[in-house]
Design a protein around this motif. Structure first.
Motif, PDB file in Angstrom:
ATOM      1  N   THR A 180      -6.604 -61.299  -4.771  1.00 33.71           N
ATOM      2  CA  THR A 180      -7.334 -61.547  -6.017  1.00 33.71           C
ATOM      3  C   THR A 180      -8.075 -60.317  -6.513  1.00 33.71           C
ATOM      4  N   GLY A 183      -4.262 -56.074  -9.092  1.00 32.84           N
ATOM      5  CA  GLY A 183      -3.430 -56.500 -10.199  1.00 32.84           C
ATOM      6  C   GLY A 183      -4.166 -56.697 -11.510  1.00 32.84           C
ATOM      7  N   THR A 184      -5.465 -56.444 -11.538  1.00 28.72           N
ATOM      8  CA  THR A 184      -6.260 -56.563 -12.765  1.00 28.72           C
ATOM      9  C   THR A 184      -7.201 -55.368 -12.859  1.00 28.72           C
ATOM     10  N   ARG A 189      -0.588 -53.650  -8.827  1.00 27.88           N
ATOM     11  CA  ARG A 189      -0.081 -54.905  -8.281  1.00 27.88           C
ATOM     12  C   ARG A 189       0.488 -54.641  -6.893  1.00 27.88           C
ATOM     13  N   VAL A 286       1.799 -64.520 -10.057  1.00 27.75           N
ATOM     14  CA  VAL A 286       0.414 -64.696  -9.634  1.00 27.75           C
ATOM     15  C   VAL A 286       0.468 -65.244  -8.218  1.00 27.75           C
ATOM     16  N   ASP A 288      -1.650 -66.331  -4.681  1.00 26.64           N
ATOM     17  CA  ASP A 288      -2.929 -66.691  -4.069  1.00 26.64           C
ATOM     18  C   ASP A 288      -2.633 -67.369  -2.739  1.00 26.64           C
ATOM     19  N   ARG A 310      -2.946 -67.073 -15.766  1.00 30.18           N
ATOM     20  CA  ARG A 310      -3.396 -65.758 -15.310  1.00 30.18           C
ATOM     21  C   ARG A 310      -2.242 -64.767 -15.349  1.00 30.18           C
ATOM     22  N   GLU A 311      -2.571 -63.512 -15.589  1.00 25.88           N
ATOM     23  CA  GLU A 311      -1.570 -62.460 -15.578  1.00 25.88           C
ATOM     24  C   GLU A 311      -1.094 -62.222 -14.135  1.00 25.88           C
ATOM     25  N   ASN A 313      -0.559 -60.796 -10.656  1.00 17.05           N
ATOM     26  CA  ASN A 313      -1.391 -59.865  -9.890  1.00 17.05           C
ATOM     27  C   ASN A 313      -0.633 -59.205  -8.749  1.00 17.05           C
TER      28      ASN A 313
END
Length: 348
Positions: A180, A183-184, A189, A286, A288, A310-311, A313
């Motif tokens: 998390t 990637g932002t 990424r 994405v 997680d 969400r974009e 990641n």
């Protein structure tokens, strides 16, 4: 152009092969080796890393001691998979030095501050050290050029529970925090090399024999399912001898649990991706980690269809040329062993 890599590992058998591959690769600058508990306790991991480096004549590479336990749970180890010391039947060579005074989390922070935008992170054990570093320095992800993680299994069975892979399950909270954080906001990424691909990276006794041939080691041994369990290599080359003793244990483990006398060498493949990501085809998602599921804790969950809004990641590694990878691995590690020479003789 050199490829500067920070390796974070829990050195078991395939981690050992990955370390040798990085040491032998002419394009790699190994900036540091960071040790974390996982396959075996952290003190064993440190000892393994120091010993392999000593055997390869690379006492210049810093080895840092990292986390003794996961972020939120007790440590679980897997000596049944990697042997009591993490290196199968191999005899750990003596080494003349100790770990660095700085810890692994400090190394992550300080190395990326010294060389922003240059370093490639390679995590082939639990993500604990990197998660601890990011907690202290949230800007760290933006300072890495690239991150490659060996872990998880995307839409594929696990190897520790029906849905979870070992590295992630040892410390799911750490994997969640790392994924998390990337990637932002300018952070790269990560490329996730999960079981969906790494279980295609199947090393056989024939690969190992070819490696011995490249090294000029004699005799060239071909391990087999009918060998007496625990038999030791008589190879003349010290690196080949210890690698053979380590991998024989790994072949036996896979024979008992996967039905074939081979070994999934997940970690060297992730190392190859860190060096040259063009060898693998990826797809964005994405990613997680499930933390609370009664049956699914430690599962890496992929949203590839925008359900979470969400974009992406991360990048999921999905295809590679397996034969080309093994050709490079055998040539690189075999050449490293050849160039180091016979090394110290085996103990009687």
């Amino acid at each position: 152009m050199s490829v500067p890599i920070v390796l974070d590992c829990d050195t078991g058998i395939d981690d050992s092969l990955a370390l040798l591959y990085l040491l032998g690769h002419p394009g790699v600058e190994l900036a540091a080796v960071l040790s974390t508990a996982g396959n075996v306790p952290v003190d064993q991991v440190v000892a393994n890393n120091l010993a392999w480096l000593e055997l390869c004549g690379r006492g210049d590479v810093e080895v840092c001691r990292g986390a003794e336990a996961p972020l939120a749970i007790d440590l679980r180890t897997c000596e049944d998979t990697h042997g009591p010391q993490g290196i199968g039947y191999a005899e750990r060579p003596l080494n003349s030095r100790t770990a660095s005074e700085r810890g692994a989390a400090d190394a992550w922070i300080e190395l990326t501050r010294e060389r922003p935008g240059e370093l490639i992170g390679l995590v082939i054990g639990p993500c604990t050290n990197l998660a601890l570093a990011i907690r202290r320095d949230p800007d760290l992800p933006r300072r890495l050029k690239r991150l490659v993680i060996m872990g998880g299994c995307v839409n594929y069975p696990g190897n520790t529970t029906p849905v979870a892979e070992w590295n992630v399950l040892v410390d799911p909270e750490a994997a969640h925090e790392v994924l998390t954080a990337f990637g932002t906001n300018g952070a790269p990424r990560p490329i996730l090399c999960g079981l969906n691909l790494t279980e295609q990276i199947v090393m056989t006794p024939q690969h190992l024999a070819r490696l011995a041939e490249v090294a000029g080691s004699a005799p060239v041994e071909v391990a087999g399912v009918d060998d007496v369990r625990g038999i030791r290599s008589g190879a003349s080359n010290s690196i080949v001898r210890r690698l053979t003793d380590a991998l024989r244990f790994y072949f036996e483990f896979h024979q008992d649990h996967d039905g074939g006398y081979f070994a999934h060498v997940h970690d060297p493949f992730a190392a190859a991706v860190a060096i040259d990501p063009s060898i693998v085809h990826t797809r964005p998602a994405v990613l997680d980690v499930e933390l609370t599921g009664t049956l699914t804790r430690g599962q890496v969950v992929a949203d590839e269809d925008g359900f979470w809004g969400r974009e992406p990641n991360a990048l999921i590694a999905e295809r590679t040329d397996v034969d080309a990878f093994f050709e490079d691995l055998v040539r690189t590690v075999g050449t490293l062993a050849r160039d180091r020479g016979p090394g110290p003789a085996a103990r009687a």
